[in-house]
Write a protein that holds these residues in place. Structure first.
Motif, mmCIF file in Angstrom:
data_model
loop_
_atom_site.group_PDB
_atom_site.id
_atom_site.type_symbol
_atom_site.label_atom_id
_atom_site.label_comp_id
_atom_site.label_asym_id
_atom_site.label_seq_id
_atom_site.Cartn_x
_atom_site.Cartn_y
_atom_site.Cartn_z
ATOM 1 N N VAL A 65 0.844 -1.197 0.000
ATOM 2 C CA VAL A 65 0.000 0.000 0.000
ATOM 3 C C VAL A 65 0.884 1.254 0.000
ATOM 4 O O VAL A 65 0.601 2.227 -0.710
ATOM 5 C CB VAL A 65 -0.970 -0.008 1.203
ATOM 6 N N MET A 66 1.977 1.212 0.759
ATOM 7 C CA MET A 66 2.892 2.350 0.788
ATOM 8 C C MET A 66 3.485 2.597 -0.602
ATOM 9 O O MET A 66 3.601 3.748 -1.030
ATOM 10 C CB MET A 66 3.991 2.123 1.827
ATOM 11 N N GLN A 67 3.845 1.524 -1.301
ATOM 12 C CA GLN A 67 4.396 1.667 -2.645
ATOM 13 C C GLN A 67 3.365 2.275 -3.593
ATOM 14 O O GLN A 67 3.704 3.107 -4.445
ATOM 15 C CB GLN A 67 4.876 0.314 -3.187
ATOM 16 N N ALA A 68 2.112 1.890 -3.445
ATOM 17 C CA ALA A 68 1.057 2.464 -4.293
ATOM 18 C C ALA A 68 0.960 3.977 -4.072
ATOM 19 O O ALA A 68 0.840 4.743 -5.042
ATOM 20 C CB ALA A 68 -0.279 1.794 -3.987
ATOM 21 N N TYR A 69 1.020 4.413 -2.814
ATOM 22 C CA TYR A 69 0.995 5.851 -2.548
ATOM 23 C C TYR A 69 2.264 6.541 -3.048
ATOM 24 O O TYR A 69 2.211 7.657 -3.546
ATOM 25 C CB TYR A 69 0.784 6.144 -1.054
ATOM 26 N N MET A 70 3.405 5.859 -2.919
ATOM 27 C CA MET A 70 4.655 6.449 -3.412
ATOM 28 C C MET A 70 4.595 6.664 -4.924
ATOM 29 O O MET A 70 5.171 7.617 -5.439
ATOM 30 C CB MET A 70 5.852 5.559 -3.068
ATOM 31 N N ASN A 71 3.898 5.792 -5.623
ATOM 32 C CA ASN A 71 3.764 5.934 -7.071
ATOM 33 C C ASN A 71 3.018 7.204 -7.458
ATOM 34 O O ASN A 71 3.131 7.671 -8.589
ATOM 35 C CB ASN A 71 3.078 4.710 -7.676
ATOM 36 N N LEU A 72 2.263 7.760 -6.519
ATOM 37 C CA LEU A 72 1.574 9.029 -6.783
ATOM 38 C C LEU A 72 2.542 10.202 -6.836
ATOM 39 O O LEU A 72 2.230 11.247 -7.380
ATOM 40 C CB LEU A 72 0.521 9.301 -5.706
ATOM 41 N N GLY A 73 3.714 10.047 -6.205
ATOM 42 C CA GLY A 73 4.717 11.112 -6.216
ATOM 43 C C GLY A 73 4.224 12.342 -5.497
ATOM 44 O O GLY A 73 3.750 12.277 -4.381
ATOM 45 N N ARG A 74 4.327 13.475 -6.189
ATOM 46 C CA ARG A 74 3.927 14.755 -5.579
ATOM 47 C C ARG A 74 2.443 15.029 -5.707
ATOM 48 O O ARG A 74 1.974 16.089 -5.343
ATOM 49 C CB ARG A 74 4.694 15.899 -6.237
ATOM 50 N N SER A 75 1.699 14.092 -6.246
ATOM 51 C CA SER A 75 0.267 14.305 -6.409
ATOM 52 C C SER A 75 -0.378 14.648 -5.081
ATOM 53 O O SER A 75 -0.066 14.073 -4.050
ATOM 54 C CB SER A 75 -0.414 13.044 -6.966
ATOM 55 N N ARG A 76 -1.264 15.590 -5.146
ATOM 56 C CA ARG A 76 -2.032 15.954 -3.953
ATOM 57 C C ARG A 76 -3.477 15.587 -4.229
ATOM 58 O O ARG A 76 -3.951 15.671 -5.350
ATOM 59 C CB ARG A 76 -1.896 17.449 -3.675
ATOM 60 N N PHE A 77 -4.169 15.166 -3.192
ATOM 61 C CA PHE A 77 -5.542 14.751 -3.366
ATOM 62 C C PHE A 77 -6.343 15.123 -2.133
ATOM 63 O O PHE A 77 -5.788 15.386 -1.075
ATOM 64 C CB PHE A 77 -5.643 13.245 -3.668
ATOM 65 N N GLU A 78 -7.648 15.142 -2.297
ATOM 66 C CA GLU A 78 -8.545 15.495 -1.205
ATOM 67 C C GLU A 78 -8.787 14.266 -0.344
ATOM 68 O O GLU A 78 -8.945 13.169 -0.846
ATOM 69 C CB GLU A 78 -9.889 16.002 -1.741
ATOM 70 N N SER A 79 -8.789 14.477 0.941
ATOM 71 C CA SER A 79 -9.061 13.398 1.879
ATOM 72 C C SER A 79 -9.943 13.950 2.972
ATOM 73 O O SER A 79 -9.738 15.058 3.445
ATOM 74 C CB SER A 79 -7.751 12.877 2.476
ATOM 75 N N SER A 80 -10.938 13.167 3.368
ATOM 76 C CA SER A 80 -11.781 13.607 4.478
ATOM 77 C C SER A 80 -11.472 12.732 5.681
ATOM 78 O O SER A 80 -11.138 11.564 5.560
ATOM 79 C CB SER A 80 -13.259 13.524 4.113
ATOM 80 N N SER A 81 -11.583 13.330 6.820
ATOM 81 C CA SER A 81 -11.294 12.631 8.062
ATOM 82 C C SER A 81 -12.519 11.839 8.490
ATOM 83 O O SER A 81 -13.588 12.420 8.678
ATOM 84 C CB SER A 81 -10.908 13.644 9.132
ATOM 85 N N PRO A 82 -12.379 10.514 8.657
ATOM 86 C CA PRO A 82 -13.540 9.726 9.065
ATOM 87 C C PRO A 82 -14.003 10.046 10.483
ATOM 88 O O PRO A 82 -15.144 9.836 10.817
ATOM 89 C CB PRO A 82 -13.053 8.282 8.976
ATOM 90 N N SER A 83 -13.119 10.598 11.317
ATOM 91 C CA SER A 83 -13.489 10.916 12.694
ATOM 92 C C SER A 83 -14.184 12.277 12.804
ATOM 93 O O SER A 83 -14.728 12.604 13.843
ATOM 94 C CB SER A 83 -12.241 10.894 13.585
ATOM 95 N N SER A 84 -14.147 13.047 11.726
ATOM 96 C CA SER A 84 -14.735 14.372 11.765
ATOM 97 C C SER A 84 -16.247 14.294 11.573
ATOM 98 O O SER A 84 -16.736 13.559 10.727
ATOM 99 C CB SER A 84 -14.116 15.240 10.669
ATOM 100 N N ARG A 85 -16.971 15.087 12.357
ATOM 101 C CA ARG A 85 -18.422 15.130 12.196
ATOM 102 C C ARG A 85 -18.801 15.954 10.977
ATOM 103 O O ARG A 85 -19.838 15.754 10.390
ATOM 104 C CB ARG A 85 -19.074 15.724 13.437
#
Length: 183
Positions: free
Chosen positions: A16-36
């Motif tokens: 899984v870490m390698q898959a994210y590393m393949n994204l390089g400098r790509s930035r993406f939106e992420s939402s926090s599952p703990s956030s209401r």
């Protein structure tokens, strides 16, 4: 039966870490599952790698340090490499927009009665994140050897501990690259 439950091992984390590393400098939106709230934030692969590495270490410590979950220099260097890839100077206009978003979030949270983190929600300085990762490598190794009062270098590689994630030349090189790009 709890002993037959499926759990991740180091190889699954590394994939899984390698898959994210393949994204390089790509930035993406992420939402926090703990956030209401639907609180999306822009993250880089380094954020996910650091998160995965912390999860792996937490599981490793929680499960009394099984060998198949033991962190390695390679997993830490993957985090350092992604921090170096994601590091970069911020433009002044980005900083102003970021501060305005932070102020809005703080106001919204204070109106909802939520407590604020001391540091707010500032975007991560990836060079500083790399430095913390390198420090954690040193701390983990020091913690494991400190009980014996034995010089780490004198310890046999096939000792009963069998764990050494001291930063190597690659680790320091990646930290230097992260700081160079952050400037």
């Amino acid at each position: 039966n709890e002993s037959s439950s499926i759990r991740p091992n180091r190889q699954s984390f590394e994939l899984v870490m390698q898959a994210y590393m393949n994204l390089g400098r790509s930035r993406f939106e992420s939402s926090s599952p703990s956030s209401r709230q639907n609180d999306n934030r822009t993250i880089c692969a380094a954020d996910k790698l650091a998160e995965l590495n912390q999860l792996m270490i937490a599981l490793w410590e929680e499960e009394v340090r099984p060998e198949d979950l033991m962190p390695t220099i390679g997993t830490f260097n993957a985090v350092l490499s992604s921090c170096a890839a994601c590091a970069g100077p911020q433009k002044a206009s980005d900083n102003n927009a970021q501060r305005q978003r932070q102020r809005r979030r703080r106001l919204e949270q204070s109106e909802d009665g939520d407590e604020l983190d001391a540091g707010g929600e500032e975007e991560e300085n990836y060079a500083a994140k790399a430095e913390r990762c390198l420090q954690q490598m040193q701390d983990l190794t020091t913690d494991l050897y400190s009980d014996d009062d034995v010089d780490i270098d004198a310890k046999a590689p096939d000792s009963e501990i069998g764990f050494d994630v001291r930063p190597d030349a690659t680790s320091y090189s990646l930290l230097a690259a992260a700081w160079a790009r952050q400037q």
